[in-house]
Design an enzyme around this catalytic site. Structure first.
Site, PDB file in Angstrom:
ATOM      1  CG  LEU A  43      36.136   7.139  97.962  1.00  0.00           C
ATOM      2  CD1 LEU A  43      36.779   7.708  99.223  1.00  0.00           C
ATOM      3  CD2 LEU A  43      37.194   6.607  97.031  1.00  0.00           C
ATOM      4  CG  ASP A  44      33.439  -0.644  97.692  1.00  0.00           C
ATOM      5  OD1 ASP A  44      33.805  -1.252  98.721  1.00  0.00           O
ATOM      6  OD2 ASP A  44      32.556  -1.039  96.925  1.00  0.00           O
TER       7      ASP A  44
END
Length: 72
Positions: free
Chosen positions: A52-53
């Protein structure tokens, strides 16, 4: 944070084996979450099931111990 833990394998009766499902807040990286779990549980074998960013929130599955073999 929810946890699904299975019994440890017979050869290592005190080892944790299972998954943590983390609701990752904005800010930390997926790698940073894994590092925090490693420190908290004192484990070497910890891995995440996706990336996940850092700017986004979401579910981050984290495998503990022998369960890391189940990740792609």
């Amino acid at each position: 944070m929810a946890a699904i833990l299975s019994p440890a394998p017979a050869e290592c009766p005190t080892a944790l084996c299972g998954f943590l499902v983390i609701d990752k807040p904005a800010g930390p990286t997926s790698h940073g979450c894994v590092a925090a779990v490693r420190r908290a549980y004192g484990l070497k074998r910890v891995g995440h099931g996706g990336t996940l960013d850092p700017a986004v929130t979401g579910v981050l599955p984290i495998a503990l111990g022998p369960a890391t073999r189940l990740l792609p």
